[in-house]
Design an enzyme around this catalytic site. Structure first.
Site, PDB file in Angstrom:
ATOM      1  CG  HIS A 194      45.424   8.228  40.448  1.00  0.00           C
ATOM      2  ND1 HIS A 194      46.788   8.202  40.255  1.00  0.00           N
ATOM      3  CD2 HIS A 194      45.239   8.065  41.783  1.00  0.00           C
ATOM      4  CE1 HIS A 194      47.401   8.042  41.412  1.00  0.00           C
ATOM      5  NE2 HIS A 194      46.478   7.953  42.362  1.00  0.00           N
ATOM      6  CG  ASP A 249      44.347   6.335  44.915  1.00  0.00           C
ATOM      7  OD1 ASP A 249      45.567   6.463  44.685  1.00  0.00           O
ATOM      8  OD2 ASP A 249      43.545   7.286  44.883  1.00  0.00           O
ATOM      9  N   GLY A 295      45.940   7.286  52.166  1.00  0.00           N
ATOM     10  CA  GLY A 295      44.854   6.723  52.964  1.00  0.00           C
ATOM     11  C   GLY A 295      43.467   7.152  52.547  1.00  0.00           C
ATOM     12  N   GLY A 348      40.833  10.134  50.243  1.00  0.00           N
ATOM     13  CA  GLY A 348      40.659  11.288  49.374  1.00  0.00           C
ATOM     14  C   GLY A 348      40.220  12.482  50.229  1.00  0.00           C
ATOM     15  CG  ASP A 361      47.925  11.024  44.236  1.00  0.00           C
ATOM     16  OD1 ASP A 361      46.816  11.573  44.303  1.00  0.00           O
ATOM     17  OD2 ASP A 361      48.100   9.798  44.407  1.00  0.00           O
ATOM     18  N   GLY A 362      47.185  14.225  45.504  1.00  0.00           N
ATOM     19  CA  GLY A 362      46.571  14.455  46.810  1.00  0.00           C
ATOM     20  C   GLY A 362      46.337  15.923  47.095  1.00  0.00           C
ATOM     21  N   GLY A 363      45.109  16.234  47.486  1.00  0.00           N
ATOM     22  CA  GLY A 363      44.797  17.594  47.927  1.00  0.00           C
ATOM     23  C   GLY A 363      44.740  18.625  46.820  1.00  0.00           C
ATOM     24  N   GLY A 419      41.104  13.934  42.722  1.00  0.00           N
ATOM     25  CA  GLY A 419      40.023  12.970  42.922  1.00  0.00           C
ATOM     26  C   GLY A 419      38.744  13.618  43.408  1.00  0.00           C
ATOM     27  CB  SER A 420      37.540  14.469  46.806  1.00  0.00           C
ATOM     28  OG  SER A 420      38.623  15.281  47.170  1.00  0.00           O
TER      29      SER A 420
HETATM   30  C1  DX5 Z   1      45.858   9.312  48.643  1.00  0.00           C
HETATM   31  C2  DX5 Z   1      45.615   8.891  47.219  1.00  0.00           C
HETATM   32  C3  DX5 Z   1      45.200  10.002  46.322  1.00  0.00           C
HETATM   33  C4  DX5 Z   1      43.889  10.621  46.678  1.00  0.00           C
HETATM   34  C5  DX5 Z   1      43.532  11.751  45.758  1.00  0.00           C
HETATM   35  O1  DX5 Z   1      46.089   8.200  49.422  1.00  0.00           O
HETATM   36  O2  DX5 Z   1      46.780   8.324  46.679  1.00  0.00           O
HETATM   37  O3  DX5 Z   1      45.187   9.548  44.975  1.00  0.00           O
HETATM   38  O4  DX5 Z   1      42.868   9.698  46.639  1.00  0.00           O
HETATM   39  O5  DX5 Z   1      42.309  12.250  46.156  1.00  0.00           O
HETATM   40  P1  DX5 Z   1      42.076  13.795  46.472  1.00  0.00           P
HETATM   41  O6  DX5 Z   1      42.266  14.510  45.167  1.00  0.00           O
HETATM   42  O7  DX5 Z   1      40.709  13.822  46.991  1.00  0.00           O
HETATM   43  O8  DX5 Z   1      43.121  14.204  47.493  1.00  0.00           O
HETATM   44 ZN    ZN Z   2      46.859   8.034  44.427  1.00  0.00          ZN
END
Ligand code: DX5
Ligand code: ZN
Length: 255
Positions: free
Chosen positions: A45, A47, A160, A162, A193-195, A215-216
């Site tokens: 993915h 961004d 914005g 991760g 997506d996110g968190g 992601g993170s």
């Molecule tokens: C937020 C992004 C996400 C984010 C995911 O703006 O669209 O894709 O980077 O990262 P994590 O999993 O760390 O929230």
């Molecule tokens: Zn994303």
């Protein structure tokens, strides 16, 4: 491969894990991607943030083109007015390309335009056209777009960065979006997506989404391959526990 081959692949292996590269070591991304590929991940993915729609700037089409990987490229465009720009991302090898209706004067037109473009990796693969919604955007925005998309991505954080915290109201939005998709009569994939962390990925998988971006939690600077394996395993365990809950007559879902 038929036109629907990526959609079929994603549907057959749902819920898929798409690993967000935002917090990876971008200067060594090729080798970072090999680690998650080895773990069994199928999607990367990416961004794309423009510093306008999103406070941060990340990478653009040349960077995505330079990424040589067998992973499917899941490109999340958090950019203003993508109409004139989507072709560059498709030429760069995007397999999934997701735009934000909030950032477009004409989101329907952008999706129509995407339908006319050809997958640069393999023309027969098709392109999965997605619409992503921020946590504060009413889901009704999606209704007029349902005939022109194959994928809906609900953001569980504001775009914005991760590493932000998952917004719990996302669970209700997932349930409502699933109803909307069912009512559309179309095969539309749903992602979140996110968190998404090691602690909540199984719960998110149990909602019945098709794609989970994380992601993170994978690229924590330590053990990406191990983390990716953990996430894949947690997803399948989450789904299995839901299935056995359903067989036993339980709810088996957090909706
Ligand atoms: C937020 C992004 C996400 C984010 C995911 O703006 O669209 O894709 O980077 O990262 P994590 O999993 O760390 O929230
Ligand atoms: Zn994303």
């Amino acid at each position: 491969m038929t036109d629907q081959s990526i959609i079929k692949l994603l549907r057959d292996s749902a819920p898929c894990v798409s690993v967000g590269v935002l917090t990876a070591n971008l200067l060594a991304l090729g080798s970072e991607l090999v680690l998650i590929e080895r773990a069994g991940v199928q999607l990367a993915h990416i961004d794309v943030m423009d510093g306008c729609f999103c406070p941060m700037m990340t990478v653009g089409a040349p960077f995505i083109k330079a990424l040589k990987t067998p992973l499917l490229k899941d490109v999340h465009l958090m950019i203003d007015e993508p109409l004139e720009k989507v072709a560059e991302y498709v030429a760069a090898g995007a397999d999934i390309i997701t735009i934000h209706p909030e950032a477009c004067s004409h989101p329907h037109r952008v999706l129509q335009h995407l339908r006319s473009l050809t997958n640069a990796n393999d023309p027969a693969r098709g392109i999965v056209r997605g619409a992503a919604l921020n946590p504060g955007t009413p889901l009704e925005v999606l209704e007029p777009l349902l005939d022109e998309l194959e994928f809906i991505l609900l953001l569980a954080v504001n775009p914005g960065w991760g590493g932000q915290k998952f917004i719990p109201a996302t669970f209700k939005r997932i349930a409502r979006t699933k109803q909307m998709i069912a009512g559309s009569g179309r095969e539309i994939l749903l992602g979140v997506d996110g968190g998404i962390t090691k602690a909540n990925i199984a719960e998110v998988a149990r909602t019945g989404v098709d794609l989970i971006v994380t992601g993170s939690a994978v690229f924590d600077g330590k053990t990406p391959e191990e983390n990716a394996r953990f996430m894949l395993e947690a997803v399948s365990k989450g789904v299995r526990s839901q299935e056995s809950g359903v067989r036993m007559g339980g709810q088996g879902s957090s909706e």
